[in-house]
Design a protein around this motif. Structure first.
Motif, PDB file in Angstrom:
ATOM      1  N   ALA A 105       0.823  -1.218   0.000  1.00  0.00           N
ATOM      2  CA  ALA A 105       0.000   0.000   0.000  1.00  0.00           C
ATOM      3  C   ALA A 105       0.855   1.265   0.000  1.00  0.00           C
ATOM      4  O   ALA A 105       1.884   1.333   0.659  1.00  0.00           O
ATOM      5  CB  ALA A 105      -0.932  -0.003   1.206  1.00  0.00           C
ATOM      6  N   GLN A 106       0.402   2.238  -0.750  1.00  0.00           N
ATOM      7  CA  GLN A 106       1.051   3.539  -0.791  1.00  0.00           C
ATOM      8  C   GLN A 106       0.302   4.488   0.147  1.00  0.00           C
ATOM      9  O   GLN A 106      -0.660   4.116   0.806  1.00  0.00           O
ATOM     10  CB  GLN A 106       1.044   4.084  -2.226  1.00  0.00           C
ATOM     11  CG  GLN A 106       1.664   3.136  -3.243  1.00  0.00           C
ATOM     12  CD  GLN A 106       3.117   2.827  -2.945  1.00  0.00           C
ATOM     13  OE1 GLN A 106       3.898   3.712  -2.596  1.00  0.00           O
ATOM     14  NE2 GLN A 106       3.494   1.562  -3.078  1.00  0.00           N
ATOM     15  N   ASP A 107       0.748   5.742   0.180  1.00  0.00           N
ATOM     16  CA  ASP A 107       0.096   6.709   1.059  1.00  0.00           C
ATOM     17  C   ASP A 107      -1.348   6.964   0.629  1.00  0.00           C
ATOM     18  O   ASP A 107      -2.228   7.159   1.447  1.00  0.00           O
ATOM     19  CB  ASP A 107       0.887   8.026   1.077  1.00  0.00           C
ATOM     20  CG  ASP A 107       2.214   7.888   1.806  1.00  0.00           C
ATOM     21  OD1 ASP A 107       2.316   6.975   2.650  1.00  0.00           O
ATOM     22  OD2 ASP A 107       3.129   8.668   1.528  1.00  0.00           O
ATOM     23  N   GLY A 108      -1.595   6.962  -0.674  1.00  0.00           N
ATOM     24  CA  GLY A 108      -2.954   7.111  -1.157  1.00  0.00           C
ATOM     25  C   GLY A 108      -3.670   5.776  -1.089  1.00  0.00           C
ATOM     26  O   GLY A 108      -3.042   4.730  -0.936  1.00  0.00           O
ATOM     27  N   SER A 109      -4.982   5.794  -1.208  1.00  0.00           N
ATOM     28  CA  SER A 109      -5.735   4.550  -1.144  1.00  0.00           C
ATOM     29  C   SER A 109      -6.679   4.450  -2.320  1.00  0.00           C
ATOM     30  O   SER A 109      -7.152   5.463  -2.850  1.00  0.00           O
ATOM     31  CB  SER A 109      -6.537   4.463   0.159  1.00  0.00           C
ATOM     32  OG  SER A 109      -7.309   3.294   0.187  1.00  0.00           O
ATOM     33  N   LYS A 142      -5.410   2.502   4.637  1.00  0.00           N
ATOM     34  CA  LYS A 142      -4.110   1.981   4.210  1.00  0.00           C
ATOM     35  C   LYS A 142      -3.947   0.518   4.625  1.00  0.00           C
ATOM     36  O   LYS A 142      -3.437  -0.304   3.857  1.00  0.00           O
ATOM     37  CB  LYS A 142      -2.973   2.816   4.793  1.00  0.00           C
ATOM     38  CG  LYS A 142      -1.604   2.422   4.244  1.00  0.00           C
ATOM     39  CD  LYS A 142      -0.504   3.344   4.738  1.00  0.00           C
ATOM     40  CE  LYS A 142       0.843   2.949   4.141  1.00  0.00           C
ATOM     41  NZ  LYS A 142       1.948   3.836   4.594  1.00  0.00           N
ATOM     42  N   LEU A 143      -4.395   0.183   5.822  1.00  0.00           N
ATOM     43  CA  LEU A 143      -4.330  -1.205   6.284  1.00  0.00           C
ATOM     44  C   LEU A 143      -5.217  -2.103   5.427  1.00  0.00           C
ATOM     45  O   LEU A 143      -4.816  -3.200   5.024  1.00  0.00           O
ATOM     46  CB  LEU A 143      -4.754  -1.303   7.746  1.00  0.00           C
ATOM     47  CG  LEU A 143      -4.905  -2.730   8.306  1.00  0.00           C
ATOM     48  CD1 LEU A 143      -3.594  -3.497   8.180  1.00  0.00           C
ATOM     49  CD2 LEU A 143      -5.366  -2.682   9.761  1.00  0.00           C
ATOM     50  N   PHE A 144      -6.428  -1.643   5.121  1.00  0.00           N
ATOM     51  CA  PHE A 144      -7.343  -2.457   4.328  1.00  0.00           C
ATOM     52  C   PHE A 144      -6.812  -2.646   2.903  1.00  0.00           C
ATOM     53  O   PHE A 144      -6.970  -3.718   2.315  1.00  0.00           O
ATOM     54  CB  PHE A 144      -8.741  -1.831   4.307  1.00  0.00           C
ATOM     55  CG  PHE A 144      -9.401  -1.824   5.654  1.00  0.00           C
ATOM     56  CD1 PHE A 144      -9.415  -2.978   6.437  1.00  0.00           C
ATOM     57  CD2 PHE A 144      -9.997  -0.685   6.161  1.00  0.00           C
ATOM     58  CE1 PHE A 144     -10.013  -2.990   7.696  1.00  0.00           C
ATOM     59  CE2 PHE A 144     -10.600  -0.688   7.413  1.00  0.00           C
ATOM     60  CZ  PHE A 144     -10.600  -1.836   8.185  1.00  0.00           C
ATOM     61  N   GLU A 145      -6.176  -1.616   2.357  1.00  0.00           N
ATOM     62  CA  GLU A 145      -5.601  -1.768   1.028  1.00  0.00           C
ATOM     63  C   GLU A 145      -4.428  -2.748   1.058  1.00  0.00           C
ATOM     64  O   GLU A 145      -4.276  -3.575   0.147  1.00  0.00           O
ATOM     65  CB  GLU A 145      -5.130  -0.414   0.485  1.00  0.00           C
ATOM     66  CG  GLU A 145      -4.548  -0.528  -0.908  1.00  0.00           C
ATOM     67  CD  GLU A 145      -4.425   0.814  -1.615  1.00  0.00           C
ATOM     68  OE1 GLU A 145      -4.466   0.820  -2.853  1.00  0.00           O
ATOM     69  OE2 GLU A 145      -4.296   1.847  -0.928  1.00  0.00           O
ATOM     70  N   GLU A 146      -3.624  -2.677   2.104  1.00  0.00           N
ATOM     71  CA  GLU A 146      -2.516  -3.628   2.252  1.00  0.00           C
ATOM     72  C   GLU A 146      -3.075  -5.049   2.341  1.00  0.00           C
ATOM     73  O   GLU A 146      -2.506  -5.990   1.766  1.00  0.00           O
ATOM     74  CB  GLU A 146      -1.699  -3.303   3.502  1.00  0.00           C
ATOM     75  CG  GLU A 146      -0.483  -4.197   3.717  1.00  0.00           C
ATOM     76  CD  GLU A 146       0.674  -3.869   2.790  1.00  0.00           C
ATOM     77  OE1 GLU A 146       1.663  -4.627   2.792  1.00  0.00           O
ATOM     78  OE2 GLU A 146       0.601  -2.848   2.072  1.00  0.00           O
ATOM     79  N   ALA A 147      -4.175  -5.193   3.054  1.00  0.00           N
ATOM     80  CA  ALA A 147      -4.802  -6.514   3.203  1.00  0.00           C
ATOM     81  C   ALA A 147      -5.246  -7.056   1.849  1.00  0.00           C
ATOM     82  O   ALA A 147      -5.027  -8.231   1.531  1.00  0.00           O
ATOM     83  CB  ALA A 147      -5.996  -6.428   4.153  1.00  0.00           C
TER      84      ALA A 147
END
Length: 222
Positions: free
Chosen positions: A33-37, A47-52
């Motif tokens: 994940a980057q700073d944007g989502s 950001k956590l959910f995008e990383e997931a």
């Protein structure tokens, strides 16, 4: 003497409460994940959910040996195996996704006591408001509103929409949290290892995979 004891008690209580309030969540080394989502969900840890989601997608691409990097097909294969109870989460999950899972467990209200996802959590309210397919959105909201959300009920409409997940990041978030991470409670973290990609050696039995996809395709046409 009595007043001194009371002061000591108050100080000790204050220290104890302060310690509870400053308890920190698990740290996560963000890999994708980057700073944007890709999703806009105020008051949530996007950001956590995008990383997931991104870590989940890497897992299923490796597991289903998508040498062509065909993410829509990986999603379809994943759902087919889940619906036919053939998904081996222990074999599919990566160490990083387990780290993401630990961070998700620290998100207040995301999971229920029985380890199912909490559809009343802000992230699910947000994603359900933003599904690109309005028919699927209507079905999802109706099931949640009537407390009828069950995998067999949402699976049927999801089969025809699953290939949209790579572009519909709200749908991808729902699938990743509900159909993947909520199942990792049953995974033994001590047995999770990195899965190197060997394009000449499928991670799942090809015949089994084709059968699962054929069943899903026939069900989708009904």
């Amino acid at each position: 003497m009595k007043q001194t004891m009371i002061k000591v008690f108050v100080i000790a209580l204050g220290i104890s409460l302060f310690g509870c309030k400053t308890e920190t969540k698990p740290t996560l080394d963000y890999k994708f994940a980057q700073d944007g989502s890709s999703i806009n969900c105020p008051n949530t840890n996007t950001k956590l959910f995008e990383e997931a989601v991104l870590s989940f997608e890497e897992d299923i691409k490796k597991y289903f040996n998508q040498s062509t990097n065909n993410l829509p097909k990986a999603y379809s294969s994943f759902l087919a195996n889940v619906n036919n109870r053939r998904m081996d989460y222990q074999a599919a999950v990566s160490p990083h996704s387990m780290e993401v899972f630990e961070a998700l467990k620290a998100e207040a209200g995301l999971f229920n006591e029985d380890h199912s996802v909490n559809y009343q959590a802000p992230i699910f309210e947000c994603v359900s408001n933003n599904f690109s397919d309005k028919d699927f959105q209507t079905t999802f909201k109706a099931l949640v509103a009537t407390n009828s959300m069950r995998a067999p009920l949402i699976a049927a409409p999801l089969r025809t929409k699953i290939r949209r997940a790579p572009k519909d990041r709200y749908l991808a978030t729902f699938v990743a949290l509900d159909w993947y991470y909520s199942k990792l409670f049953d995974v033994d973290p001590t047995q999770v290892t990195e899965k190197p990609v060997n394009e000449n050696e499928p991670k799942v039995n090809p015949t089994q995979l084709k059968n699962a996809e054929r069943i899903q395709s026939s069900q989708s046409e009904k």
